[in-house]
Design a protein around this motif. Structure first.
Motif, PDB file in Angstrom:
ATOM      1  N   ALA A 106      -8.142  -2.678  10.676  1.00  0.00           N
ATOM      2  CA  ALA A 106      -9.502  -2.232  10.353  1.00  0.00           C
ATOM      3  C   ALA A 106      -9.564  -1.639   8.948  1.00  0.00           C
ATOM      4  O   ALA A 106     -10.494  -1.918   8.176  1.00  0.00           O
ATOM      5  N   ASP A 107      -8.556  -0.829   8.568  1.00  0.00           N
ATOM      6  CA  ASP A 107      -8.536  -0.234   7.224  1.00  0.00           C
ATOM      7  C   ASP A 107      -8.417  -1.313   6.151  1.00  0.00           C
ATOM      8  O   ASP A 107      -9.060  -1.240   5.097  1.00  0.00           O
ATOM      9  N   THR A 108      -7.574  -2.310   6.409  1.00  0.00           N
ATOM     10  CA  THR A 108      -7.400  -3.398   5.435  1.00  0.00           C
ATOM     11  C   THR A 108      -8.708  -4.152   5.230  1.00  0.00           C
ATOM     12  O   THR A 108      -9.090  -4.478   4.100  1.00  0.00           O
ATOM     13  N   LEU A 109      -9.395  -4.454   6.322  1.00  0.00           N
ATOM     14  CA  LEU A 109     -10.671  -5.161   6.219  1.00  0.00           C
ATOM     15  C   LEU A 109     -11.709  -4.337   5.462  1.00  0.00           C
ATOM     16  O   LEU A 109     -12.503  -4.877   4.681  1.00  0.00           O
ATOM     17  N   MET A 110     -11.677  -3.035   5.630  1.00  0.00           N
ATOM     18  CA  MET A 110     -12.623  -2.181   4.918  1.00  0.00           C
ATOM     19  C   MET A 110     -12.344  -2.176   3.417  1.00  0.00           C
ATOM     20  O   MET A 110     -13.268  -2.223   2.592  1.00  0.00           O
ATOM     21  N   VAL A 164     -10.782  -4.563   1.651  1.00  0.00           N
ATOM     22  CA  VAL A 164     -11.152  -5.871   1.113  1.00  0.00           C
ATOM     23  C   VAL A 164     -12.667  -6.005   0.990  1.00  0.00           C
ATOM     24  O   VAL A 164     -13.194  -6.513  -0.009  1.00  0.00           O
ATOM     25  N   GLY A 165     -13.367  -5.533   1.986  1.00  0.00           N
ATOM     26  CA  GLY A 165     -14.821  -5.610   1.927  1.00  0.00           C
ATOM     27  C   GLY A 165     -15.407  -4.766   0.808  1.00  0.00           C
ATOM     28  O   GLY A 165     -16.332  -5.192   0.104  1.00  0.00           O
ATOM     29  N   ALA A 166     -14.844  -3.548   0.602  1.00  0.00           N
ATOM     30  CA  ALA A 166     -15.340  -2.688  -0.475  1.00  0.00           C
ATOM     31  C   ALA A 166     -15.071  -3.304  -1.842  1.00  0.00           C
ATOM     32  O   ALA A 166     -15.912  -3.242  -2.746  1.00  0.00           O
ATOM     33  N   ALA A 167     -13.877  -3.917  -1.994  1.00  0.00           N
ATOM     34  CA  ALA A 167     -13.559  -4.572  -3.269  1.00  0.00           C
ATOM     35  C   ALA A 167     -14.508  -5.733  -3.535  1.00  0.00           C
ATOM     36  O   ALA A 167     -14.968  -5.941  -4.661  1.00  0.00           O
TER      37      ALA A 167
END
Length: 292
Positions: free
Chosen positions: A51-55, A57-60
């Protein structure tokens, strides 16, 4: 009275031993449950990491999209280029050309390296420092070349310039300066030797206007009156400085005694020098050349 409690009447199998007062306990198989602790949903730490990784990547991705959108909007446009240094050689037209060819984007997205490179391509610019100037400008500081001599390129004979650091650059000039020629990369050496030779020849009252260094490291000097001085190589038993000092000390007297116009002075001899007069063509040849 006899005890009627006896052992069991169940016959023992052959080879079996009777119980020793305690009953044997049968081993019970371990309980197996379907869906026990091996599934992804039963590993909360791994789920949190995903979940942290997806967040991130999404923020970038959102940040990149925002920057791309901002660069296309007319926000903080570039309105001026300010040159903060006084210029002697670079023209206003050249500055405008460099600015138009390199300024892209707005105040935040303009590539300063591109702007710097465009200004440093101008003929007389040695170095350019570029920075943003709030709210909509670019500040440029230029260091111009200061020409000290001309540089004659080997076989082609093309003329370039040598700055005060001994660097060769391409620009146009009509200033009165000495002419250097030599192997590639030797311009700094020639600039230093020019000052040294000029000081040693000073007592003659003649100005040094040319210095040449051959591929075999032989020196040749040219004076303002056309006199050529062949120095040759630096010799261990007769260094160039020693031979040049001898020439300066004896040349005026020798020239007066010989009463001739000297074209070449050959200082390659260890204990003296030779004088070569100017060759004067017979008057008949000169008249025939005029008639052609």
């Amino acid at each position: 009275m006899a005890d009627e409690r006896t052992a069991s009447n169940v016959p023992l199998e052959a080879g079996a031993k009777p119980a020793q007062g305690k009953r044997a306990r049968a081993a019970r198989p371990a309980a197996v449950r379907e869906g026990s602790g091996n599934g992804l949903w039963d590993r909360p730490q791994l789920l949190n990491l995903i979940a942290d990784t997806l967040m991130v990547v999404g923020a970038a991705g959102l940040g990149y999209a925002a920057v791309a959108a901002l660069s296309r909007l007319p926000v903080y446009p570039l309105r001026e280029v300010v040159v903060t240094t006084p210029l002697a050689q670079v023209t206003t037209a050249q500055l405008e050309y460099a600015a138009r060819s390199s300024l892209r984007g707005n105040f935040f997205t303009v590539d300063l390296d591109d702007v710097r490179g465009a200004f440093e391509k101008l003929p007389w610019v040695r170095r350019a420092d570029v920075r943003r100037r709030w709210p909509g400008g670019i500040e440029v500081r230029l260091e111009e070349h200061v020409a000290s001599a001309y540089w004659r390129v080997g076989e082609t004979g093309d003329m370039r310039l040598v700055n005060r650091y001994g660097e060769v650059f391409s620009a146009a000039s009509n200033a009165k300066m000495p002419v250097f020629s030599g192997p590639e990369g030797s311009s700094g050496v020639l600039l230093a030797k020019f000052d040294e030779f000029s000081g040693k020849l000073g007592p003659l009252g003649k100005q040094l206007v040319g210095v040449s260094l051959s591929a075999r490291e032989a020196w040749q000097l040219k004076m303002e009156d056309g006199l050529t001085i062949e120095l040759g190589h630096d010799q261990g038993k007769a260094p160039i400085d020693e031979r040049l000092a001898r020439f300066v000390g004896y040349y005026p007297k020798a020239r007066a005694q010989l009463n001739m116009n000297v074209a070449v002075v050959d200082l390659r001899y260890p204990s003296g020098f030779a004088l070569r007069p100017i060759q004067v063509e017979p008057s008949g040849k000169q008249e025939s050349k005029k008639g052609k």
